[in-house]
Design a protein around this motif. Sequence first.
Motif, PDB file in Angstrom:
ATOM      1  N   PHE A 137       0.846  -1.188   0.000  1.00 17.58           N
ATOM      2  CA  PHE A 137       0.000   0.000   0.000  1.00 17.58           C
ATOM      3  C   PHE A 137       0.887   1.245   0.000  1.00 17.58           C
ATOM      4  N   GLY A 138       0.417   2.274  -0.674  1.00 14.62           N
ATOM      5  CA  GLY A 138       1.193   3.499  -0.761  1.00 14.62           C
ATOM      6  C   GLY A 138       1.355   4.172   0.589  1.00 14.62           C
ATOM      7  N   VAL A 139       2.318   5.086   0.655  1.00 16.32           N
ATOM      8  CA  VAL A 139       2.554   5.850   1.872  1.00 16.32           C
ATOM      9  C   VAL A 139       1.279   6.603   2.232  1.00 16.32           C
ATOM     10  N   PRO A 140       0.828   6.514   3.481  1.00 14.18           N
ATOM     11  CA  PRO A 140      -0.423   7.185   3.869  1.00 14.18           C
ATOM     12  C   PRO A 140      -0.432   8.664   3.508  1.00 14.18           C
ATOM     13  N   THR A 141      -1.540   9.086   2.965  1.00 13.64           N
ATOM     14  CA  THR A 141      -1.710  10.476   2.572  1.00 13.64           C
ATOM     15  C   THR A 141      -2.660  11.160   3.539  1.00 13.64           C
ATOM     16  N   MET A 142      -2.178  12.207   4.194  1.00 10.27           N
ATOM     17  CA  MET A 142      -3.023  12.957   5.123  1.00 10.27           C
ATOM     18  C   MET A 142      -4.032  13.783   4.325  1.00 10.27           C
ATOM     19  N   LYS A 143      -5.257  13.788   4.788  1.00  8.40           N
ATOM     20  CA  LYS A 143      -6.312  14.457   4.044  1.00  8.40           C
ATOM     21  C   LYS A 143      -7.205  15.316   4.941  1.00  8.40           C
ATOM     22  N   TYR A 144      -7.485  16.536   4.450  1.00 11.64           N
ATOM     23  CA  TYR A 144      -8.579  17.319   5.004  1.00 11.64           C
ATOM     24  C   TYR A 144      -9.803  17.022   4.147  1.00 11.64           C
ATOM     25  N   GLN A 145     -10.973  17.155   4.744  1.00 14.06           N
ATOM     26  CA  GLN A 145     -12.192  16.826   4.009  1.00 14.06           C
ATOM     27  C   GLN A 145     -13.259  17.899   4.185  1.00 14.06           C
ATOM     28  N   LEU A 146     -14.156  17.930   3.216  1.00 11.86           N
ATOM     29  CA  LEU A 146     -15.263  18.875   3.187  1.00 11.86           C
ATOM     30  C   LEU A 146     -16.529  18.105   2.838  1.00 11.86           C
ATOM     31  N   ILE A 147     -17.623  18.428   3.505  1.00 10.49           N
ATOM     32  CA  ILE A 147     -18.894  17.759   3.216  1.00 10.49           C
ATOM     33  C   ILE A 147     -19.852  18.752   2.545  1.00 10.49           C
ATOM     34  N   ILE A 148     -20.378  18.342   1.398  1.00  6.77           N
ATOM     35  CA  ILE A 148     -21.391  19.133   0.698  1.00  6.77           C
ATOM     36  C   ILE A 148     -22.721  18.414   0.872  1.00  6.77           C
ATOM     37  N   ALA A 149     -23.588  18.969   1.678  1.00  2.87           N
ATOM     38  CA  ALA A 149     -24.874  18.333   1.970  1.00  2.87           C
ATOM     39  C   ALA A 149     -25.744  18.286   0.721  1.00  2.87           C
ATOM     40  N   GLU A 150     -26.604  17.272   0.653  1.00  4.06           N
ATOM     41  CA  GLU A 150     -27.473  17.107  -0.509  1.00  4.06           C
ATOM     42  C   GLU A 150     -28.402  18.308  -0.680  1.00  4.06           C
ATOM     43  N   THR A 151     -28.853  18.883   0.434  1.00  5.02           N
ATOM     44  CA  THR A 151     -29.730  20.055   0.337  1.00  5.02           C
ATOM     45  C   THR A 151     -29.003  21.238  -0.287  1.00  5.02           C
ATOM     46  N   LYS A 152     -27.723  21.404   0.054  1.00  7.17           N
ATOM     47  CA  LYS A 152     -26.940  22.505  -0.517  1.00  7.17           C
ATOM     48  C   LYS A 152     -26.649  22.242  -1.980  1.00  7.17           C
ATOM     49  N   ARG A 153     -26.389  20.982  -2.290  1.00  8.87           N
ATOM     50  CA  ARG A 153     -26.134  20.623  -3.686  1.00  8.87           C
ATOM     51  C   ARG A 153     -27.356  20.947  -4.550  1.00  8.87           C
ATOM     52  N   LYS A 154     -28.546  20.580  -4.063  1.00 12.83           N
ATOM     53  CA  LYS A 154     -29.772  20.859  -4.808  1.00 12.83           C
ATOM     54  C   LYS A 154     -29.980  22.366  -4.954  1.00 12.83           C
ATOM     55  N   GLU A 155     -29.593  23.106  -3.917  1.00 16.66           N
ATOM     56  CA  GLU A 155     -29.724  24.564  -3.982  1.00 16.66           C
ATOM     57  C   GLU A 155     -28.844  25.133  -5.095  1.00 16.66           C
ATOM     58  N   ILE A 156     -27.622  24.610  -5.205  1.00 12.35           N
ATOM     59  CA  ILE A 156     -26.693  25.092  -6.226  1.00 12.35           C
ATOM     60  C   ILE A 156     -27.173  24.729  -7.622  1.00 12.35           C
ATOM     61  N   THR A 157     -27.618  23.477  -7.796  1.00 12.77           N
ATOM     62  CA  THR A 157     -28.069  23.047  -9.118  1.00 12.77           C
ATOM     63  C   THR A 157     -29.393  23.696  -9.513  1.00 12.77           C
ATOM     64  N   GLY A 158     -30.036  24.364  -8.552  1.00 11.96           N
ATOM     65  CA  GLY A 158     -31.273  25.080  -8.848  1.00 11.96           C
ATOM     66  C   GLY A 158     -31.045  26.537  -9.199  1.00 11.96           C
ATOM     67  N   LEU A 159     -29.793  27.006  -9.099  1.00 16.43           N
ATOM     68  CA  LEU A 159     -29.462  28.387  -9.443  1.00 16.43           C
ATOM     69  C   LEU A 159     -29.405  28.559 -10.961  1.00 16.43           C
ATOM     70  N   PHE A 160     -29.422  29.801 -11.408  1.00 16.34           N
ATOM     71  CA  PHE A 160     -29.204  30.100 -12.824  1.00 16.34           C
ATOM     72  C   PHE A 160     -28.170  31.212 -12.935  1.00 16.34           C
ATOM     73  N   PRO A 161     -26.993  30.897 -13.500  1.00 17.99           N
ATOM     74  CA  PRO A 161     -26.550  29.554 -13.886  1.00 17.99           C
ATOM     75  C   PRO A 161     -26.299  28.692 -12.645  1.00 17.99           C
ATOM     76  N   LYS A 162     -26.069  27.419 -12.872  1.00 18.53           N
ATOM     77  CA  LYS A 162     -25.922  26.469 -11.759  1.00 18.53           C
ATOM     78  C   LYS A 162     -24.535  26.590 -11.129  1.00 18.53           C
ATOM     79  N   CYS A 163     -24.293  27.761 -10.549  1.00 18.38           N
ATOM     80  CA  CYS A 163     -22.965  28.041 -10.011  1.00 18.38           C
ATOM     81  C   CYS A 163     -23.056  28.890  -8.745  1.00 18.38           C
TER      82      CYS A 163
END
Length: 353
Positions: A137-163
Amino acid sequence: MQIDYILIGTKFSLTKNPRTNGSALRKIISKQLDDGRIQIADKNDFEIVPVRKKGVPKLLACLADSYIVTTGNSYNLQVWNRFPNTSNVLVRYKKDNTLIKCDDIRFILVQIDTNKQQIKTIIVATPQYIVDNFGVFGVPTMKYQLIIAETKRKEITGLFPKCLFFNDTPNMTAHTQHGDFNITDSISTSPQSGKLLPLKVIKSKVVSSLLGRKLINADTKTRGQELERLVATLLGYQVDDPLVGGYPDIPNQLLEIKVQDSPTVDLGKYSPSNPVVIDANLNITTEDVRYLIALTDKSGNIEGISLCPGNKLGDSFTFVNGTSYKCQRSIPMNFLESFSGKSVFNPKYPGNQ
């Protein structure tokens, strides 16, 4: 461990949410393995050794973790927060000091036929088997993470433009030009004050072209590399200008690029939640670095985009507290294809005999 052939051909409908898919698969496996002989220990009889239970498998009673494999030339096996083929302790029983260690945890690789939406192949393998056949297995890679909630995702895809868009930080603005210009530097060229595109110009160059585009049908890493190339080309870099693979992805424009095909986005070794100086000459920190996150569906279609400086990510999304690490090992897809229609344990692999 034996997972009967009865699961081969079982209907398995993939959703847009990888977590939902993973949970559904674990339920199927647990139901199949629970023949009434598995005795679950009382929670007072053992202790979880890792802090915050990091690295403990989801199928602890079966000493296993399950993985969904779909398509591509290879599968990137990722093991989070534990070193797979080591004797590091995960669980300690209080009565007789019996230990469950990292190398006791098996991998259940389940290949899904994406056309028929059913289970095609099941391979159960030990960590040592993976190492013996495909390398360490490769050398462990330290990672920070971010969570994008489904409600926020739907909000973004509902914008015009979707951004979802926010302008540069004042610190970054001090180093940008007031308008568009032709880029003559390479992707890897160090950023220079006065030669940075404003974020609103980057938006005008890339967003409309990316929305609706389909990325390659592959793992997140490969899709991310394709997205980097697309964005670089749209910004004006030469098609044959090599990608850098560092942070940020396009250092010449201080632009980091991510694909979101699951609720959790791996930010890598750097995160705006932990501000550090990225460019001492310009005094640019991770809060100033620009982030382009493409929101894709399970097929790789870009349904929405977030484009903003790092200091705005926390306003709309959720940073995961602390860091995680992952150990990775690439497994060729022909390994799974060679056992198509079968359920096997540590099988003899023709490619490595």
